[in-house]
Scaffold this motif. Structure first.
Motif, PDB file in Angstrom:
ATOM      1  N   PHE A 297       0.834  -1.202   0.000  1.00 28.26           N
ATOM      2  CA  PHE A 297       0.000   0.000   0.000  1.00 28.26           C
ATOM      3  C   PHE A 297       0.867   1.249   0.000  1.00 28.26           C
ATOM      4  CE2 PHE A 297      -2.464   3.371   2.018  1.00 28.26           C
ATOM      5  CZ  PHE A 297      -3.657   3.292   1.329  1.00 28.26           C
ATOM      6  N   ARG A 298       1.963   1.165   0.772  1.00 27.09           N
ATOM      7  CA  ARG A 298       2.840   2.328   0.920  1.00 27.09           C
ATOM      8  C   ARG A 298       3.408   2.782  -0.418  1.00 27.09           C
ATOM      9  NH1 ARG A 298       6.712   1.154   5.774  1.00 27.09           N
ATOM     10  NH2 ARG A 298       7.530  -0.118   4.091  1.00 27.09           N
ATOM     11  N   LYS A 299       3.524   1.864  -1.370  1.00 33.77           N
ATOM     12  CA  LYS A 299       4.105   2.214  -2.662  1.00 33.77           C
ATOM     13  C   LYS A 299       3.081   2.851  -3.587  1.00 33.77           C
ATOM     14  CE  LYS A 299       7.530  -1.440  -2.529  1.00 33.77           C
ATOM     15  NZ  LYS A 299       7.261  -2.865  -2.472  1.00 33.77           N
ATOM     16  N   ASN A 300       1.807   2.822  -3.189  1.00 30.73           N
ATOM     17  CA  ASN A 300       0.743   3.346  -4.039  1.00 30.73           C
ATOM     18  C   ASN A 300       0.565   4.832  -3.765  1.00 30.73           C
ATOM     19  OD1 ASN A 300      -1.877   4.098  -4.986  1.00 30.73           O
ATOM     20  ND2 ASN A 300      -2.359   1.922  -5.169  1.00 30.73           N
ATOM     21  N   LYS A 301       0.917   5.674  -4.751  1.00 27.49           N
ATOM     22  CA  LYS A 301       0.917   7.123  -4.509  1.00 27.49           C
ATOM     23  C   LYS A 301      -0.479   7.647  -4.215  1.00 27.49           C
ATOM     24  CE  LYS A 301       5.073   8.367  -7.004  1.00 27.49           C
ATOM     25  NZ  LYS A 301       5.402   7.816  -8.312  1.00 27.49           N
ATOM     26  N   LEU A 302      -1.456   7.217  -5.046  1.00 28.86           N
ATOM     27  CA  LEU A 302      -2.809   7.718  -4.877  1.00 28.86           C
ATOM     28  C   LEU A 302      -3.372   7.277  -3.517  1.00 28.86           C
ATOM     29  CD1 LEU A 302      -4.026   9.493  -6.906  1.00 28.86           C
ATOM     30  CD2 LEU A 302      -5.324   7.582  -7.837  1.00 28.86           C
ATOM     31  N   GLY A 303      -3.096   6.028  -3.179  1.00 31.53           N
ATOM     32  CA  GLY A 303      -3.579   5.507  -1.894  1.00 31.53           C
ATOM     33  C   GLY A 303      -2.992   6.291  -0.736  1.00 31.53           C
ATOM     34  N   MET A 304      -1.689   6.579  -0.819  1.00 32.63           N
ATOM     35  CA  MET A 304      -1.054   7.335   0.251  1.00 32.63           C
ATOM     36  C   MET A 304      -1.607   8.759   0.290  1.00 32.63           C
ATOM     37  SD  MET A 304       0.733   5.456   2.049  1.00 32.63           S
ATOM     38  CE  MET A 304       1.695   6.554   3.077  1.00 32.63           C
ATOM     39  N   ALA A 305      -1.889   9.342  -0.903  1.00 28.47           N
ATOM     40  CA  ALA A 305      -2.496  10.675  -0.943  1.00 28.47           C
ATOM     41  C   ALA A 305      -3.839  10.641  -0.216  1.00 28.47           C
ATOM     42  CB  ALA A 305      -2.678  11.115  -2.390  1.00 28.47           C
ATOM     43  N   GLY A 306      -4.625   9.591  -0.495  1.00 27.22           N
ATOM     44  CA  GLY A 306      -5.917   9.445   0.181  1.00 27.22           C
ATOM     45  C   GLY A 306      -5.743   9.374   1.683  1.00 27.22           C
ATOM     46  N   LEU A 307      -4.722   8.636   2.103  1.00 24.57           N
ATOM     47  CA  LEU A 307      -4.484   8.472   3.536  1.00 24.57           C
ATOM     48  C   LEU A 307      -4.129   9.810   4.181  1.00 24.57           C
ATOM     49  CD1 LEU A 307      -4.594   6.018   5.390  1.00 24.57           C
ATOM     50  CD2 LEU A 307      -2.110   5.898   5.261  1.00 24.57           C
ATOM     51  N   VAL A 308      -3.292  10.590   3.471  1.00 24.16           N
ATOM     52  CA  VAL A 308      -2.924  11.913   3.995  1.00 24.16           C
ATOM     53  C   VAL A 308      -4.171  12.797   4.080  1.00 24.16           C
ATOM     54  CG1 VAL A 308      -1.635  14.023   3.462  1.00 24.16           C
ATOM     55  CG2 VAL A 308      -0.552  11.783   3.189  1.00 24.16           C
ATOM     56  N   MET A 309      -5.000  12.746   3.003  1.00 21.28           N
ATOM     57  CA  MET A 309      -6.232  13.538   3.006  1.00 21.28           C
ATOM     58  C   MET A 309      -7.112  13.145   4.180  1.00 21.28           C
ATOM     59  SD  MET A 309      -6.883  13.321  -1.091  1.00 21.28           S
ATOM     60  CE  MET A 309      -8.544  13.968  -1.256  1.00 21.28           C
ATOM     61  N   LEU A 310      -7.208  11.844   4.422  1.00 24.38           N
ATOM     62  CA  LEU A 310      -8.055  11.370   5.518  1.00 24.38           C
ATOM     63  C   LEU A 310      -7.506  11.863   6.856  1.00 24.38           C
ATOM     64  CD1 LEU A 310     -10.445   9.704   6.474  1.00 24.38           C
ATOM     65  CD2 LEU A 310      -8.941   7.732   6.606  1.00 24.38           C
ATOM     66  N   CYS A 311      -6.168  11.834   6.983  1.00 24.56           N
ATOM     67  CA  CYS A 311      -5.559  12.318   8.224  1.00 24.56           C
ATOM     68  C   CYS A 311      -5.924  13.776   8.456  1.00 24.56           C
ATOM     69  CB  CYS A 311      -4.041  12.170   8.178  1.00 24.56           C
ATOM     70  SG  CYS A 311      -3.528  10.474   8.306  1.00 24.56           S
ATOM     71  N   ILE A 312      -5.895  14.572   7.357  1.00 26.74           N
ATOM     72  CA  ILE A 312      -6.254  15.990   7.482  1.00 26.74           C
ATOM     73  C   ILE A 312      -7.701  16.109   7.980  1.00 26.74           C
ATOM     74  CG2 ILE A 312      -6.674  18.107   6.175  1.00 26.74           C
ATOM     75  CD1 ILE A 312      -4.325  17.228   4.342  1.00 26.74           C
ATOM     76  N   ILE A 313      -8.605  15.327   7.346  1.00 27.72           N
ATOM     77  CA  ILE A 313     -10.020  15.416   7.720  1.00 27.72           C
ATOM     78  C   ILE A 313     -10.211  15.034   9.191  1.00 27.72           C
ATOM     79  CG2 ILE A 313     -12.339  14.565   7.229  1.00 27.72           C
ATOM     80  CD1 ILE A 313     -11.201  13.873   4.381  1.00 27.72           C
ATOM     81  N   VAL A 314      -9.535  13.944   9.593  1.00 25.57           N
ATOM     82  CA  VAL A 314      -9.687  13.493  10.980  1.00 25.57           C
ATOM     83  C   VAL A 314      -9.157  14.559  11.930  1.00 25.57           C
ATOM     84  CG1 VAL A 314      -8.899  11.796  12.666  1.00 25.57           C
ATOM     85  CG2 VAL A 314      -9.637  11.038  10.410  1.00 25.57           C
ATOM     86  N   MET A 315      -8.014  15.158  11.568  1.00 25.12           N
ATOM     87  CA  MET A 315      -7.464  16.196  12.447  1.00 25.12           C
ATOM     88  C   MET A 315      -8.406  17.380  12.534  1.00 25.12           C
ATOM     89  SD  MET A 315      -3.428  15.984  11.757  1.00 25.12           S
ATOM     90  CE  MET A 315      -3.174  17.736  11.631  1.00 25.12           C
ATOM     91  N   VAL A 316      -8.964  17.778  11.398  1.00 23.68           N
ATOM     92  CA  VAL A 316      -9.921  18.886  11.389  1.00 23.68           C
ATOM     93  C   VAL A 316     -11.107  18.560  12.295  1.00 23.68           C
ATOM     94  CG1 VAL A 316     -11.647  20.009   9.945  1.00 23.68           C
ATOM     95  CG2 VAL A 316      -9.290  19.856   9.165  1.00 23.68           C
ATOM     96  N   ALA A 317     -11.601  17.325  12.180  1.00 16.68           N
ATOM     97  CA  ALA A 317     -12.769  16.936  12.971  1.00 16.68           C
ATOM     98  C   ALA A 317     -12.446  16.988  14.459  1.00 16.68           C
ATOM     99  CB  ALA A 317     -13.228  15.540  12.571  1.00 16.68           C
ATOM    100  N   VAL A 318     -11.267  16.475  14.809  1.00 20.29           N
ATOM    101  CA  VAL A 318     -10.901  16.430  16.222  1.00 20.29           C
ATOM    102  C   VAL A 318     -10.633  17.838  16.750  1.00 20.29           C
ATOM    103  CG1 VAL A 318      -9.136  15.633  17.848  1.00 20.29           C
ATOM    104  CG2 VAL A 318      -9.980  14.099  16.065  1.00 20.29           C
ATOM    105  N   LEU A 319      -9.934  18.640  15.925  1.00 19.24           N
ATOM    106  CA  LEU A 319      -9.486  19.958  16.401  1.00 19.24           C
ATOM    107  C   LEU A 319     -10.462  21.083  16.046  1.00 19.24           C
ATOM    108  CD1 LEU A 319      -5.696  19.668  15.525  1.00 19.24           C
ATOM    109  CD2 LEU A 319      -6.800  19.302  17.733  1.00 19.24           C
ATOM    110  N   ALA A 320     -11.646  20.729  15.507  1.00 18.04           N
ATOM    111  CA  ALA A 320     -12.601  21.759  15.065  1.00 18.04           C
ATOM    112  C   ALA A 320     -12.787  22.881  16.083  1.00 18.04           C
ATOM    113  CB  ALA A 320     -13.931  21.105  14.704  1.00 18.04           C
ATOM    114  N   PRO A 321     -13.004  22.573  17.365  1.00 16.03           N
ATOM    115  CA  PRO A 321     -13.226  23.666  18.331  1.00 16.03           C
ATOM    116  C   PRO A 321     -12.016  24.592  18.456  1.00 16.03           C
ATOM    117  CG  PRO A 321     -13.782  21.533  19.279  1.00 16.03           C
ATOM    118  CD  PRO A 321     -13.095  21.261  17.996  1.00 16.03           C
TER     119      PRO A 321
END
Lengths: 352, 289
Positions: free
Chosen positions: B21-45
């Protein structure tokens, strides 16, 4: 003497229905095992041979009740296997094991070797603590030629031979009486085959195991078994004693003779001679031939063979055959078979 | 000490999957995007400059500016803050719906594939019925029975989605069931339940995981659609679908009102789809190119 027979099989049958048309079965069946009776003695290796599709593996699964029979009985050390409840059967499984042909697919790819070997102990409540079980697992791993370093490996990290060793360890870790070996070496490299065979012989001696050894490799059978049964289209056609030095190669069924002669000759002098092979193809087990099932391929077939099915009769002490005219085979084919067996024996002796 | 040594070896299938999975650029991009979304959700306040429901009636429908990064809506609420808080709703809807439908579908699929016969027939005919409706229409029908609301919308979506899990798990179970290691498990005396959950389930898990990552974005989209139609989240919940719904009235005079929630939905859906694709390729490398 009854205590000497570990497995008694009586008229065992397994028909697989074939779905035909929209409304299910119309009485069409594959007769995978069609009336087999035999006994396996405690501590012996019973070899079962025959061409692909003759019902060997189905027979093995029936003996362990991994599938339900159509008819017949199996007595396991006097216990009627097919009358047991699910719970009783699971308990009895401690006393039996099985090793399959394909080592890779007979191990759960998601379990480590440790977990694979731990499960039989847990199921049957063997060992009281984690440490005790771990020690038992390491002990059995060492018995099959592996070691502690393999405990946390996954099956795909091992070679075929190592995988088969794990399979064997799983089958014998509960110290069973009876182990079915369903072509355990067929999928392995020749060099590994010999190692696994030697391991099986060693383990049998050490744990006093009774083996049912299934294979289509007659060379292997000669080496490992005490008695050999030959199956053809769901029936046993001949049972003979391979430890009977004097009568080695004395066969009475033409099919057995052809099978024996199909073993490739290793001796150069023999190779020049014309090969004798089994004529024709195996007929379908959906509509097996009437009378003797071998008659369409048998060069000696007479009228009687087409209508009357020959029963399995004891022709000599410990030697059974299902043929109307065993003397024809004895006269015409046995000399060749004896010669072939002799050369194989020379080879085995010289090789080791 | 030996314990440590033992942990060093033993590369599980999951570790191998991760390596691929780590070698898949698009997959890793998705993972980074998801991390951003999760961080936004957690840190929203922490990130949000305003409360998502705080009204500034004097600043209605303001275009994006340093004061209101994404502009304001018809009640003067800060769209940036609402989009940030909306990620919490979108993520929890997506994940919860996918997990509930997976729990139902996987159990039914396992039972169906392993036991076969009448049980299989009945379950598969129900699956056919559920599948014969477009999921949004079926979800609409269920919500109209249950009544509008975010929880009811989630139940409705889960009830339309379990069928795909049931069908896929059944198919995989049918093939795994025939593997010699299942017969070997039976031969050592494993019970049916144990075979289903410790032998078959781990071996069909990879397909389930791929399906979950594909179903999370669909759930988010259907939930947004239901909210858009007034059957999902109710005002003043900062739900992206709901925001789009009200925004369409002001599409010509305040385009930013619909653009930002729309981008948020797209970003989230893409993240999961990229991960899903990468995961599928990593799990079944033989099917790639």
């Amino acid at each position: 003497m009854v205590r000497d027979d570990l497995i008694i099989v009586k008229d065992l049958k397994k028909y697989f229905p074939i779905r035909a048309g929209l409304f299910g079965t119309k009485g069409v069946f594959v007769r995978a095992v069609d009336g087999v009776s035999l006994t396996i003695k405690r501590g012996e290796t019973f070899g079962l041979a025959g061409e692909s599709g003759c019902g060997k593996s189905t027979f093995a699964r029936l003996l362990l009740r991994l599938i339900e029979p159509t008819a017949g009985k199996v007595l396991f050390d006097g216990i009627d296997l097919f009358s047991l409840s699910k719970k009783e059967l699971r308990k009895l499984r401690r006393r039996m094991g099985i090793v399959f042909q394909d080592p890779k697919s007979s191990l759960n790819p998601r379990m480590t070797i440790y977990n694979i070997l731990k499960r039989p102990l847990e199921i049957h409540g063997i060992g009281s603590s984690k440490e005790e079980r771990l020690n038992m697992i390491i002990e059995i791993l060492e018995k099959v030629g592996l070691g502690e370093e393999h405990l946390n490996r996954y099956p795909h990290e091992l070679s075929g031979g190592q995988q088969q060793r794990v399979s064997i360890a799983r089958a014998i870790i509960t110290k069973p009486d009876f182990v079915v070996l369903d072509e355990p070496t067929s999928a392995l490299d020749i060099s590994v085959q010999a190692q696994i065979l030697n391991l099986l012989v060693k383990l049998q001696r050490e744990f006093k195991l009774t083996y049912l050894f299934i294979t289509h490799n007659l060379m292997v059978l000669q080496y490992i078994s005490d008695r050999v049964g030959i199956m053809y289209l769901g029936k046993v056609v001949e049972i003979m004693n391979t430890r009977d030095e004097l009568n080695l190669g004395k066969v009475y069924h033409p099919y057995t003779a052809f099978l024996m002669l199909s073993i490739p000759a290793v001796d150069i002098r023999e190779r020049r001679r014309d090969k004798i092979i089994v004529p024709g193809e195996v007929p379908s087990s959906i509509n097996p031939p009437t009378g003797c099932r071998f008659h369409p391929r048998c060069p000696f077939a007479k009228e009687e063979c087409k209508s009357k099915e020959p029963p399995l009769l004891e022709i000599r002490r410990g030697h059974y055959v299902a043929c109307h005219f065993p003397s024809i085979t004895e006269e015409k084919l046995t000399p060749y078979v004896e010669e072939r067996m002799e050369s194989i024996r020379r080879l085995l002796r010289g090789g080791s | 000490m030996t314990e440590k040594k033992r942990k060093a070896v033993g590369v599980s299938m999951w570790k191998l999957t991760w390596r691929r999975f780590r070698k898949n650029k698009l997959g890793m991009a998705g993972l980074v995007m998801l991390c951003i979304i999760v961080m936004v959700a957690v840190l929203a306040p922490v990130i949000a400059p305003y409360s998502p429901i705080e009204q500034h009636l004097e600043d209605r429908l303001q275009p994006p500016s340093p004061k209101y990064l994404f502009g304001t809506d018809e009640l003067g609420r800060d769209i940036f803050s609402r989009v940030l808080y909306g990620s919490r709703i979108a993520l929890s809807v997506g994940v919860l719906v996918a997990l509930i439908s997976a729990a139902i579908g996987v159990t039914l699929g396992l039972v169906s594939g392993y036991y076969g016969g009448i049980v299989d027939e009945v379950i598969m005919r129900i699956v056919d019925i559920v599948w014969s409706f477009p999921s949004l229409i079926l979800a609409l029908a269920i919500v109209s029975v249950l009544g509008p609301g975010l929880i009811n919308a989630m139940i409705a979506i889960a009830l339309t989605m379990w069928a795909s899990y049931a069908r896929i798990v059944r198919g995989e179970t049918l093939s795994v069931r025939e593997e010699p290691y299942i017969e070997a498990a039976r031969a050592i005396g494993e019970s049916d339940i144990r075979i289903l959950f410790s032998y078959i389930l781990p071996n069909v898990m990879s397909s389930i995981l791929v399906l979950i990552t594909y179903n999370i974005p669909s759930a988010i989209i259907i939930a947004s659609s239901l909210s858009f139609l007034g059957l999902g989240a109710q005002p003043p919940t900062p739900d992206w679908g709901l925001m789009l719904s009200t925004a369409r009235t002001y599409l010509t005079i305040a385009p930013w009102y619909s653009i930002f929630p729309g981008i948020a939905i797209m970003f989230t859906v893409l993240a999961f789809n990229f991960i899903g694709d990468g995961l599928r390729d990593a799990i079944q490398p033989e099917r790639v190119g």
